[in-house]
Design an enzyme around this catalytic site. Structure first.
Site, PDB file in Angstrom:
ATOM      1  N   GLY A 296       0.839  -1.026   0.101  1.00  0.00           N
ATOM      2  CA  GLY A 296      -0.211  -0.132   0.029  1.00  0.00           C
ATOM      3  C   GLY A 296       0.740   1.205  -0.159  1.00  0.00           C
ATOM      4  O   GLY A 296       2.108   0.982  -0.494  1.00  0.00           O
TER       5      GLY A 296
ATOM      6  N   GLY B 164       4.138   0.936   2.145  1.00  0.00           N
ATOM      7  CA  GLY B 164       5.123  -0.426   1.620  1.00  0.00           C
ATOM      8  C   GLY B 164       5.566  -0.088   0.468  1.00  0.00           C
ATOM      9  O   GLY B 164       6.677  -0.049   0.331  1.00  0.00           O
TER      10      GLY B 164
ATOM     11  N   ARG C 232     -16.042  13.146  14.025  1.00  0.00           N
ATOM     12  CA  ARG C 232     -16.510  11.689  13.675  1.00  0.00           C
ATOM     13  C   ARG C 232     -17.151  10.989  14.912  1.00  0.00           C
ATOM     14  O   ARG C 232     -18.302  10.483  14.783  1.00  0.00           O
ATOM     15  CB  ARG C 232     -15.586  10.969  13.015  1.00  0.00           C
ATOM     16  CG  ARG C 232     -15.146  11.500  11.656  1.00  0.00           C
ATOM     17  CD  ARG C 232     -14.005  10.642  11.088  1.00  0.00           C
ATOM     18  NE  ARG C 232     -13.493  11.165   9.644  1.00  0.00           N
ATOM     19  CZ  ARG C 232     -12.700  10.755   8.874  1.00  0.00           C
ATOM     20  NH1 ARG C 232     -11.837   9.656   9.499  1.00  0.00           N
ATOM     21  NH2 ARG C 232     -12.528  11.028   7.777  1.00  0.00           N
TER      22      ARG C 232
END
Lengths: 256, 250, 638
Positions: free
Chosen positions: C42, C45, C330
């Site tokens: 991702g 990485g 949130r």
């Protein structure tokens, strides 16, 4: 809703495959196509049969993992919709749905509906990048990019690499994928220094694995991002130019 | 530290259909070594072909002006440039261009057809449902050979005369009438022209794409162009034998 | 186990620079001799692998996907923060740092956050140079938007697909190195164990998912960039394959796991439509800028939304939080929605959502303006739910989205196992107890492009002249055997239920007891239920097929087995943290008006857990947090 699914089953890359018929009953219209496969698989496991292998991950239509032929169309009947975003309300109660893996020499079947799409990575490896080492970038706003150019590059860059263009193409060509990747970079000022080497290298690599374009235009309708075949025309133009330019550059380009 | 390929079992699972030629031909022949280059050649040769069939059709239409007009036109093609150029200068010049054009077009088509078959060795086992790939685009490999076969007959019939029942060198008007008096020839002629029309309906649209001159602004226009072009060509050619067969031209 | 964060001395603004100077260097000729393994492809990485390869190390990348580009970073929609201050609205590195520490509810390490904020500007430069087509203004300059309750516009975005574009940028850099031979890319291969020899990470054991072969790869350093563990809830916005396995197996080999209880629940997701639901889809938070959230006042109100008159609607966020209204953070919005649904006033066929209504905004701005702003989101909603949000209000409900917890790392992103580095969502750093919007992409790329290439080098410099432990070493062979044994066990159990069945059951427990609101009794219940279900799983799971080919049930079985162990830790961590902060809300610890009651005196620390063997509870280690720059204050959105 009840459906009859005809699904391609194939135990491995070398095994012979065939269609198997499964019933999916009590399906809700709000279920996604992959969720129907989940339900069928649960049933199969209960009955002691190995579940259908299919590729999937994000289930939001962005990772590009999923993708099967549904009733003879890549990603099914809806435009701009990946398999995971296809919901059962698209179908009629009682429909028979045929599910087959992508087929192309470059996409050998690994198992059931899962194919090996690594040839697409080989194309990127050949030149689908801008060579800028970490740390050597200039200040981001140093080079203004006209909004229309940036937007056009984004239109190409949206490609999710699912391989539907190859699957849908009667020739098994990867032109839409390759042109989108090439033109995303070729449009941007940052991509200019490698433009001609990139174009030649990526097209040549593509042709090692895939068929050639004969302008059916099927790919752009199969594409879950609706990428236009105009990018293919653009790539063709750049490829011809690259042959001239790379020759002028002599031994300086890696692709000549 | 480049390791020996393949670097993973996933990579090893996919074999290339063809390797890039070790030795590239000298430019510009190297263009023709790639599929994209071949498509470009097909488009260019297609344009040459389109120019030829347009001129040929316009010449054909002279038949409606009578035997004298048509034969004079045919004779003119041979004597153009006289007395400076040798007899048949233009005709042979055009033939010298058309023959390699045709050969290239056919060779590129054959090569792509073969390559594309190899790109999907196992066909879809269920029925395909095409959205954009229309009948014209998917039958190019049929309409092309049909036109090619007809072309061979056409040359035997009206150029060399061996397939003509009553061939008179130089009397084009008479030769056409003699040939098109046979209804099977008319049927074949009409069929071949319809195939040519279908071929052009896709080809005249497709060439913009292959040449890379396409963009979003001309997408509709080129579809209209291709349609009109195909209709005009088929209409122009097909009208003659039908007119002969039904006796409008005698 | 000792937790030493190795934070450099000096003022926070100079720490990273002085640290970089003090790090040992590896000469170009020696870099070639070092092998580095990166697990996961991702943002963190791929960017780490590419950057390390550019430096000259030889890197091997393992990914269980068919291509590195599939990693779940690709699904991030909103954007990436950077303190560029292009909008001239008062942003700065210090303000981004401040906002992130405050947003994290004062549970993050200040030094890490400051470094993150200062590197944010370099990320944008790097990505633009790679060809990431960020949104631009007509003048050709980069555009920004505001995001998630901060007062400046510092978010860079590429339509609704910022994560995709950033990942494709990192992926292209990675593929360039693959082409150059500096990176060996091994896709469809899952890491199943970390091998530790003499106290150092020596390599990994992996399974080739297409052939089933289990083998080892040794290296001088291992970087785990394997994402978060949100799928422990079964239903989450994470991709279906996202899992904790790589991080968890490292945990079992000695890497401490920190702050497991900090999980972020995103308030605007499309509610589940039934039993079969396999995952949830997030709708961008930006919708709350124009949508009004409400439920009917009467729980038994069966009228369709548009027939319910204003007088019978409860715009509960506007009522409870008059100053922030629908734009509360949130966690606050999520809890409020849960309370409405729990009270029976939920909407939709399953009464499991609340309305997000655009009627007022459409009336005020016109349909075309709303289409311009949210067209693609409305289309996506329509595609999934079959309802047209221009006519009927959207239905939304919170869902697990991101996990702030993860493997404990020091300032150098090294875990408690020397040589094992952790980047991106897989580590615990930077976000504290709550992550701000558009900060995940920033952290992943900062770790991969600008932190790990330095800190891994510093570690490797100390290993100069040493060869990597050979793969024939006993430790590798033992680990391979353990992995193969586990596979055999799954295939041999031959129980009654599928892996998914158990995963769903586990998810239900975790969601009910360790979800948005946690209670002591609920957590204690979870600590009884989870092991019981795990025992069922061990006895009764049915995994068909063989180990020598593609077998997704088998892959899932290993992942779910690890989720069971993680779920226990999640409960244990939540139970021990007797306070409410960020993503962790304990019902016992709330202010009289129902807000989170943080306890800085007793809990201003990172809770890192050390594995003590199967069946034995992990032991807690504390890294005390100090706040020298941003002083803890109560968050209030009234």
């Amino acid at each position: 809703m009840d459906f009859t699914l005809k699904v391609w089953r194939q135990a491995g890359p070398k095994a012979r495959g065939s269609f198997e018929t499964y019933k999916a009953s009590g399906v809700s219209a709000d279920m996604s196509f992959l969720e129907v496969l989940d339900v069928v698989n649960e049933d199969l496991i209960e009955k002691g049969t190995e579940p259908i292998a299919f590729e999937h991950d994000c289930r939001e239509g962005i990772c590009g993992s999923c993708g099967v032929m549904i009733n003879g169309q890549a990603h099914g009947p809806n435009e701009r919709t990946a398999t995971c975003q296809l919901h059962m309300r698209t179908f009629k109660d009682g429909d028979t749905i045929t599910v087959e893996p992508w087929r192309a020499a470059a996409f050998p079947i690994l198992r059931d509906l899962v194919v090996n799409r690594s040839a697409l990575d080989r194309i990127i490896e050949a030149g689908g990048f801008i060579s800028v080492n970490t740390g050597s970038a200039v200040e981001a706003n140093m080079i203004p990019i006209p909004k229309v150019v940036s937007d056009a590059a984004m239109d190409a860059a949206e490609c999710i690499g699912c391989g539907a263009c190859v699957a849908a193409c009667p020739n098994g060509a990867a032109q839409l994928f390759t042109s989108a990747k090439i033109q995303h970079l070729n449009l941007l000022p940052q991509g200019q220094s490698e433009r001609w080497q990139r174009t030649e290298a990526m097209v040549d690599k593509m042709e090692e694995y895939f068929g050639g374009c004969t302008n059916h235009g099927e790919c752009q309708f199969a594409c879950p991002k609706g990428i236009s075949i105009d990018f293919i025309a653009y790539m063709n133009r750049d490829y011809l130019k690259s042959k001239v330019t790379n020759r002028k550059l002599g031994g300086q380009g890696f692709a000549t | 530290m480049v390791e020996a390929r393949p670097r993973s079992t996933v990579e090893a699972g996919v074999q290339p259909l063809r390797r890039r030629p070790e030795k590239q031909l000298p430019y510009p022949l190297s263009i023709y070594q790639s599929a994209v280059g071949k498509k470009w050649v097909m488009a260019v040769t297609g344009v040459v072909g389109m120019a030829f069939i347009t001129m040929h059709m316009l010449g054909n239409l002279k038949i409606y002006l009578g035997a004298e007009e048509l034969n004079a036109y045919a004779d003119g093609l041979r004597t153009v440039g006289a007395p400076f150029a040798p007899h048949g200068f233009l005709l042979w010049g055009v033939r010298l261009v058309l023959l390699p054009t045709l050969l290239l077009h056919v060779h590129a088509a054959w090569w792509l057809w073969r390559q594309n078959r190899r790109a999907r060795p196992v066909k879809y086992q269920s029925k395909r449902d095409y959205i954009a790939a229309d009948w014209a685009s998917r039958t190019m490999t049929w309409t092309g050979p049909i036109v090619l076969l007809f072309l061979a007959f056409h040359l035997l019939d009206l150029t060399w005369g061996t397939a003509n029942p009553d061939f008179r060198h130089g009397d084009v008007y008479h030769n056409m009438l003699a040939s098109f008096d046979r209804w099977p020839v008319v049927v074949a002629y009409v069929a071949a022209n319809l195939a040519l029309g279908v071929h052009l309906y896709h080809g005249a649209w497709s060439l913009f794409q292959s040449l890379g001159v396409n963009n979003a602004r001309i997408n509709t226009a080129r579809r209209v162009f291709a349609t009109l072009f195909a209709v005009a060509i088929v209409g122009g050619y097909v009208s003659t034998p039908i007119a002969i067969l039904i006796g409008v031209i005698e | 186990m000792e937790l030493n964060a190795h934070v450099p001395a000096g003022p926070i603004q100079e720490q990273w620079e002085s640290d970089q100077f003090n790090m040992k260097l590896v000469s170009p000729a020696n870099k070639r001799r070092f092998e580095v393994i990166v697990v996961g492809s991702g943002l963190a990485g791929a960017s780490a692998a590419a950057s390390l390869a550019e430096l000259g190390y030889h890197v091997t990348v393992f990914s269980y996907h068919d291509s590195p580009r599939r990693a779940h970073s690709i699904a991030a929609q909103g954007g990436i923060n950077a303190a560029k201050n292009y909008q001239n609205d008062g942003d700065s590195v210090y303000r981004l740092f401040y906002d992130t520490v405050k947003g994290g509810d004062f549970r993050s390490r200040e030094s890490n956050v400051y470094r993150l904020a200062s590197l944010s500007v370099n990320i944008i430069d790097q990505c633009v140079a790679q060809g990431v087509p960020f949104a631009r203004e007509y003048g050709g300059m980069l555009e920004n938007r505001s995001f998630g309750g901060v007062q400046v516009s510092r978010t860079f975005y590429a339509r609704g697909q910022t994560g995709q574009q950033l990942l494709l940028g990192a992926y292209s850099a990675l593929m360039r190195q693959v082409g150059l031979g500096a990176v060996t890319l091994v896709p469809r291969t899952e890491m199943l164990d970390l091998v530790v020899v003499d106290g150092r990470a020596a390599g990994v054991v992996v399974r080739d998912l297409t052939t089933g072969e289990v083998y080892s790869k040794s290296a001088h350093a291992v970087i785990l960039a394997t994402g978060g563990y949100g799928n422990v809830y079964y239903l989450s916005t994470n991709a279906k394959k996202s899992n904790v396995t790589a991080a968890w197996r490292a945990h079992k080999r000695g890497a401490a796991f920190a702050n497991a209880c900090y999980t972020q629940i995103h308030p605007t997701c499309i509610p589940a439509s039934g039993e079969h639901q396999s995952k949830l889809t997030l709708m961008s938070e930006s919708l709350r800028n124009d949508g009004r959230i409400w439920v009917p006042k009467d729980a038994n109100d069966a009228r369709p939304a548009h027939e319910i008159p204003e007088a019978d609607r409860d715009y509960y966020l506007e009522r409870q939080y008059p100053s922030f209204g629908n734009l509360v953070p949130r966690d606050v919005a999520s809890r409020a929605a849960k309370r409405q649904v729990d009270s029976g006033r939920g909407v939709g066929p399953l009464k499991n959502g609340v309305f997000l209504d655009f009627a007022e905004a459409i009336g005020r701005l016109g349909r075309s303006e709303i289409q311009e702003r949210y067209g693609n989101l409305f289309e996506m909603y329509d595609r999934i739910s079959g309802e047209d949000p221009y006519g009927t209000p959207m239905r939304i409900y919170p869902a697990t989205h991101y996990t702030m917890g993860g493997l404990w790392v020091d300032y150098h992103l090294m875990s408690t196992v020397p040589g094992c580095f952790v980047g991106g969502e897989a580590n615990f750093s930077d976000h504290g107890a709550n992550r701000l919007g558009a900060s995940a992409l920033m952290q992943g790329l900062a770790d991969g492009y600008f932190v790990l290439p330095y800190t891994v080098g510093d570690y490797l410099a100390g290993l100069l002249g040493q060869k990597a432990v050979p793969e024939t070493h006993e430790a590798f062979k033992n680990a391979e055997r353990e992995v193969s044994d586990q596979t055999k066990r799954f295939l041999g159990t031959n129980g009654k239920h599928s892996v998914d069945h158990f995963h769903r059951e586990l998810g239900a427990i975790v969601w009910d007891q360790i979800g948005m609101e946690r209670t002591r009794s609920g957590l204690e219940q979870a600590l009884r239920d989870i092991p019981a279900l795990k025992a069922d799983f061990d006895r009764d799971v049915r995994v068909l097929g063989t180990a020598d080919g593609l077998n997704s049930s088998l892959e899932d079985a290993g992942r779910v087995a690890d989720f069971f162990e993680l779920a226990e830790l999640l409960a244990r961590d939540a139970l021990h943290r007797e306070e409410s902060c960020g993503g962790h809300f304990r019902v016992e610890h709330q202010t009289p008006d129902g807000e989170a009651d943080r306890d800085d005196e007793n809990f201003a620390y990172v809770g890192a857990w050390e594995w003590k063997g199967t069946g034995t509870p992990q032991t807690l280690h504390k890294e005390q947090l100090t706040f020298d720059y941003v002083h803890p204050a109560q968050r209030s959105y009234k």
